[in-house]
Design an enzyme around this catalytic site. Structure first.
Site, PDB file in Angstrom:
ATOM      1  N   GLY A 270     -15.402 -18.801  -5.640  1.00 46.67           N
ATOM      2  CA  GLY A 270     -15.214 -17.526  -6.310  1.00 46.67           C
ATOM      3  C   GLY A 270     -15.948 -17.589  -7.636  1.00 46.67           C
ATOM      4  CB  CYS A 337       3.054  -4.527 -29.085  1.00 50.86           C
ATOM      5  SG  CYS A 337       2.268  -3.180 -29.968  1.00 50.86           S
TER       6      CYS A 337
HETATM    7  C1  LIG Z   1      -8.940 -19.303  -5.428  1.00 57.30           C
HETATM    8  C2  LIG Z   1      -9.430 -19.920  -4.198  1.00 57.30           C
HETATM    9  C3  LIG Z   1     -10.789 -20.237  -4.052  1.00 57.30           C
HETATM   10  C4  LIG Z   1     -11.811 -20.003  -5.134  1.00 57.30           C
HETATM   11  O1  LIG Z   1     -11.716 -20.866  -6.223  1.00 57.30           O
HETATM   12  P1  LIG Z   1     -12.807 -20.839  -7.385  1.00 57.30           P
HETATM   13  O2  LIG Z   1     -12.384 -21.858  -8.359  1.00 57.30           O
HETATM   14  O3  LIG Z   1     -12.828 -19.464  -7.951  1.00 57.30           O
HETATM   15  O4  LIG Z   1     -14.128 -21.138  -6.772  1.00 57.30           O
HETATM   16  C5  LIG Z   1     -11.181 -20.772  -2.856  1.00 57.30           C
HETATM   17  N1  LIG Z   1     -10.301 -21.005  -1.848  1.00 57.30           N
HETATM   18  C6  LIG Z   1      -8.996 -20.716  -1.955  1.00 57.30           C
HETATM   19  C7  LIG Z   1      -8.088 -20.985  -0.809  1.00 57.30           C
HETATM   20  C8  LIG Z   1      -8.513 -20.175  -3.120  1.00 57.30           C
HETATM   21  O5  LIG Z   1      -7.208 -19.907  -3.231  1.00 57.30           O
END
Ligand SMILES: *Cc1c(COP(=O)(O)O)cnc(C)c1O
Length: 419
Positions: A270, A337
């Site tokens: 991600g 706040c």
């Molecule tokens: C959050 C997640 C990812 C991505 O992780 P990053 O650090 O953003 O690359 C991949 N696989 C699973 C199962 C996740 O929960």
């Protein structure tokens, strides 16, 4: 975003200050060129024919971003049935979507089966229930390799005390269930956390997955999850993807030779794909000098970007209205706040009220973690693609805030004031 001739510019020469004016602040902006650069880097690092990158859409889930990922050739990693639906809406085929939920009900998993997506199972109880309901539906199994990796405890998910995955020590138990229900295990998966710098963590995890994988004869793929670290600060180092690529490639090839079939290598990043593609623009409402500190108070807060407060995350902050001249030390805070400090003692070119500040690394886990706290609207999102800007999410309105609330008639006496 880069600096050219003392001005901040986006892909294709797009001026972020013009976008701030056109769409208002606070504003999230994503550049497709950076997403593509990262995608290409990752796919080029692994010299394998069968490699699949499944973008983890919880990092940034705008449908246009998902469509862009699809156009690059990515699949989709999802963690909820709603993310599965977003993926289908964005045009991913069901077999390009992998659903990796944690502690969800068998009812939700049933919905995913009906949609035909790949299913990753992360506990023995669900594995048994799944086996009695859908023995012919091929599955992937999430293994917990008992490895400590990750930038902080909230995002370290593969260690021994973690709620994620089935312990690799329980492999015999997995086998008993799989055998009893004559299930087909087509994938083995791990995901050990986020912000992992040390490639040895991946390599150790890989060895454990290979050990487990040897014992399953119907595999099509092995999924090594994600967690690649990207730089947030100037001096930050990042996961050495090229080195990792070389090492995993060699080891994966030798494993496949031993296994007797060429499997697909999968990753599900991600942050690596989208973190650096995003900037977040805010306007400075107030400069407030106290006895000890100069605060720059901006038109946003933990409701829009919570990572600094939740994870102590560092986001570089620059003044894009003023690139030259002297710098001063500021503490940049939000308008919520409660204490919502974005950055303490930051050296930034002198800020005037009305200036626009940009936060870096605003692509991953920023908009998707935004809320309506303090009854504020969530920001708009803009995509910059091939030198043009496109609004891909409008700013919320007051109607959006109240649209899910239901009014009780004749219980409380109140006369609404028209707003
Ligand atoms: C959050 C997640 C990812 C991505 O992780 P990053 O650090 O953003 O690359 C991949 N696989 C699973 C199962 C996740 O929960």
């Amino acid at each position: 975003m880069q600096i050219v001739d003392n001005k901040y510019v986006l892909e294709g020469g797009v001026d972020p200050l013009i976008l701030a004016e056109k769409y208002g602040c606070p504003l999230y902006i994503y550049e497709t060129a950076i997403i593509k650069r990262q995608y290409d880097r990752l796919t080029n690092a692994f010299k394998l024919k069968k490699i699949k990158i499944n973008y983890a859409c919880k990092a940034l889930n705008n449908i246009e971003v998902l469509k862009y990922m699809k156009s690059l050739g990515a699949g989709l990693d999802t963690v909820s049935i709603q993310e599965v639906k977003l993926g289908l809406l964005a045009g991913f085929r069901p077999d390009e979507i992998i659903y990796t939920p944690n502690c969800v009900s068998i009812e939700e998993i049933t919905l995913a089966v009906e949609m035909g997506v790949k299913i990753n199972i992360d506990n023995l109880s669900i594995l048994e229930q799944f086996g009695s309901l859908y023995p012919e539906y091929p599955i992937c199994i999430r293994i917990n390799p008992h490895i400590m990796g990750g930038g902080n405890s909230k995002i370290s998910v593969g260690h021994i005390d973690s709620k994620f995955g089935i312990s690799f020590h329980q492999t015999p138990h997995i086998h008993r269930i799989v055998k009893a229900h004559e299930m087909i295990v087509e994938g083995i998966h791990m995901h050990t956390g986020s912000d992992i710098l040390d490639i040895d963590v991946f390599l150790q995890g890989a060895e454990i997955l290979f050990q487990v994988s040897k014992e399953f004869k119907d595999l099509q793929y092995i999924d090594f999850g994600s967690g690649f670290k990207v730089p947030y600060q100037e001096e930050d180092i990042e996961t050495d993807i090229e080195e990792l690529g070389e090492q995993i490639t060699n080891r994966f090839k030798s494993f496949c030779a031993e296994y007797g079939r060429n499997l697909t290598l999968m990753f599900e990043p991600g942050k690596f794909l989208v973190s650096q593609s995003g900037i977040f623009l805010v306007k400075v409402n107030v400069i407030k000098q106290t006895t000890s500190t100069v605060f720059a108070g901006v038109d946003s807060g933990l409701n829009h970007l919570i990572r600094p407060m939740l994870y102590d995350a560092y986001h570089k902050i620059v003044n894009i209205s003023k690139t030259e001249g002297r710098s001063r030390i500021y503490t940049v805070v939000g308008y919520i706040c409660e204490t919502d400090t974005f950055g303490t003692n930051r050296k930034i070119t002198e800020i005037n009220e009305g200036d626009i500040l940009a936060f870096y690394n605003a692509g991953a886990y920023c908009f998707t973690m935004a809320s309506n706290y303090n009854s504020r609207y969530r920001p708009a999102e803009v995509l910059v693609h091939e030198g043009r800007d496109y609004l891909i999410r409008r700013r919320e309105t007051f109607d959006d805030l109240i649209q899910t609330q239901l009014e009780l008639k004749n219980i409380f006496e109140a006369k609404a004031v028209k707003v």
